[in-house]
Design an enzyme around this catalytic site. Structure first.
Site, PDB file in Angstrom:
ATOM      1  N   ARG A 148       0.860  -1.173   0.000  1.00 17.88           N
ATOM      2  CA  ARG A 148       0.000   0.000   0.000  1.00 17.88           C
ATOM      3  C   ARG A 148       0.902   1.231   0.000  1.00 17.88           C
ATOM      4  O   ARG A 148       2.032   1.198   0.507  1.00 17.88           O
ATOM      5  CB  ARG A 148      -0.898   0.024   1.236  1.00 17.88           C
ATOM      6  CG  ARG A 148      -1.838  -1.170   1.364  1.00 17.88           C
ATOM      7  CD  ARG A 148      -2.652  -1.087   2.650  1.00 17.88           C
ATOM      8  NE  ARG A 148      -3.604  -2.187   2.785  1.00 17.88           N
ATOM      9  CZ  ARG A 148      -3.366  -3.325   3.415  1.00 17.88           C
ATOM     10  NH1 ARG A 148      -2.165  -3.523   3.980  1.00 17.88           N
ATOM     11  NH2 ARG A 148      -4.280  -4.264   3.505  1.00 17.88           N
ATOM     12  N   HIS A 238      -2.429   2.289  -5.805  1.00 14.27           N
ATOM     13  CA  HIS A 238      -3.098   1.037  -5.471  1.00 14.27           C
ATOM     14  C   HIS A 238      -3.322   0.175  -6.712  1.00 14.27           C
ATOM     15  O   HIS A 238      -3.505  -1.039  -6.600  1.00 14.27           O
ATOM     16  CB  HIS A 238      -4.422   1.327  -4.773  1.00 14.27           C
ATOM     17  CG  HIS A 238      -4.732   0.366  -3.667  1.00 14.27           C
ATOM     18  ND1 HIS A 238      -4.039   0.330  -2.479  1.00 14.27           N
ATOM     19  CD2 HIS A 238      -5.667  -0.620  -3.580  1.00 14.27           C
ATOM     20  CE1 HIS A 238      -4.527  -0.631  -1.699  1.00 14.27           C
ATOM     21  NE2 HIS A 238      -5.514  -1.215  -2.350  1.00 14.27           N
ATOM     22  N   ARG A 241      -0.734  -2.382  -6.794  1.00 13.60           N
ATOM     23  CA  ARG A 241      -1.028  -3.455  -5.820  1.00 13.60           C
ATOM     24  C   ARG A 241      -2.072  -4.410  -6.393  1.00 13.60           C
ATOM     25  O   ARG A 241      -1.939  -5.633  -6.280  1.00 13.60           O
ATOM     26  CB  ARG A 241      -1.507  -2.828  -4.514  1.00 13.60           C
ATOM     27  CG  ARG A 241      -1.904  -3.816  -3.417  1.00 13.60           C
ATOM     28  CD  ARG A 241      -2.220  -3.034  -2.145  1.00 13.60           C
ATOM     29  NE  ARG A 241      -3.022  -3.771  -1.188  1.00 13.60           N
ATOM     30  CZ  ARG A 241      -2.527  -4.557  -0.234  1.00 13.60           C
ATOM     31  NH1 ARG A 241      -1.227  -4.711  -0.123  1.00 13.60           N
ATOM     32  NH2 ARG A 241      -3.331  -5.173   0.610  1.00 13.60           N
TER      33      ARG A 241
END
Length: 288
Positions: A148, A238, A241
């Site tokens: 994150r 993000h 991710r």
């Protein structure tokens, strides 16, 4: 800002010299700085809208406020969840006899996760076309380690350890959970070229004092600029991710291992990535 007056069952009262900060500080105590910042902004927006003491706020005020929220269904759901949490906390303290947030219903929004997953080629292009060495390593760390943005920003060298093959980071993440993330050997060899004292940041800000952490806005800017170069608009860190998760599953990573690596509370959260890009579907069985 309207003043908060709470007439509690325990005869507690915040008078005109007290502010919403008193309650918010209790409500947000122990949460991450990122969560504290975002939750308090939403709470203040709500109180500014209703212009009433908390004890006079009802379900109709909550519904009217949500109707004014612009953005996606996911944004509305997030705002509703935050305010419901605030009222639940206040009610549990005994400062409200009724919790109006309990009756607030928000429809389940469309899951748009698939729209925020980059292809492997897109990720590689973003990294390859980044000419700044530090920024390139930031992109690589976000993607290969699945971090994150808040986790990346606070990494220090004391969180890093060498292994026989590559290295590892001890990450303190969402929900105050600590996990260990392995760093691939090739990335580790690049990162240790930056290595400094244990208390120094892995990625430091150049605009602040020496050894100052990067902040989220700087990382957002780095990712946005890298994506813009290859024709992708308005991504967030993000997305890297999300891409890490999806690509790992595509390459055969066990879902429980991915869940642990990402620091998810449960495998059910991780399973969203399976649903967003399934390998099989009933429709394929109808083709002759």
């Amino acid at each position: 800002m309207s003043e908060l007056v709470l007439n509690a069952t325990h005869n507690i009262e915040l008078n005109a010299h007290d502010s919403l900060d008193v309650l918010l500080n209790m409500w947000l105590h122990g949460k991450s700085k990122t969560t504290q910042s975002s939750y308090s902004k939403i709470a203040y927006k709500f109180i500014d809208f209703v212009q009433l003491p908390l004890t006079q706020i009802g379900l109709n005020h909550l519904q009217s406020w949500l109707d004014t929220i612009e953005g996606s269904d996911n944004t509305r759901k997030t705002y509703a969840s935050v305010i419901k949490s605030l009222f639940t906390f206040t009610h549990n303290l005994g400062l409200m006899s009724v919790n109006p947030g309990k009756a607030l219903k928000v429809g389940k929004p469309k899951d748009c996760l698939n729209e925020r997953i980059l292809t492997e080629s897109e990720v590689m292009l973003m990294i390859h076309q980044e000419s700044n060495h530090r920024n390139k390593l930031i992109l690589k760390t976000l993607y290969y380690c699945g971090l994150r943005v808040s986790e990346l920003c606070v990494l220090k060298w004391k969180d890093a350890s060498v292994r026989t093959n590559g290295g590892q980071f001890t990450v303190y993440g969402k929900g105050q959970k600590t996990r260990t993330v392995l760093v691939p050997p090739s990335l580790w060899q690049e990162l240790i070229q930056l290595k400094a004292e244990p208390d120094e940041s892995v990625f430091s800000s150049r605009k602040k004092a020496d050894n100052a952490h990067l902040d989220r806005t700087q990382v957002f800017r780095i990712v946005k600029n890298a994506a813009k170069r290859i024709g992708i608009d308005n991504p967030s860190p993000h997305w890297l991710r999300h891409s890490h998760a999806s690509h790992s599953l595509d390459r055969g990573c066990p879902i429980h291992l991915l869940s642990n690596s990402l620091g998810h509370a449960s495998v059910s959260t991780t399973s969203r990535y399976l649903h967003s890009r399934p390998e099989d579907c009933s429709s394929l069985y109808l083709i002759n």
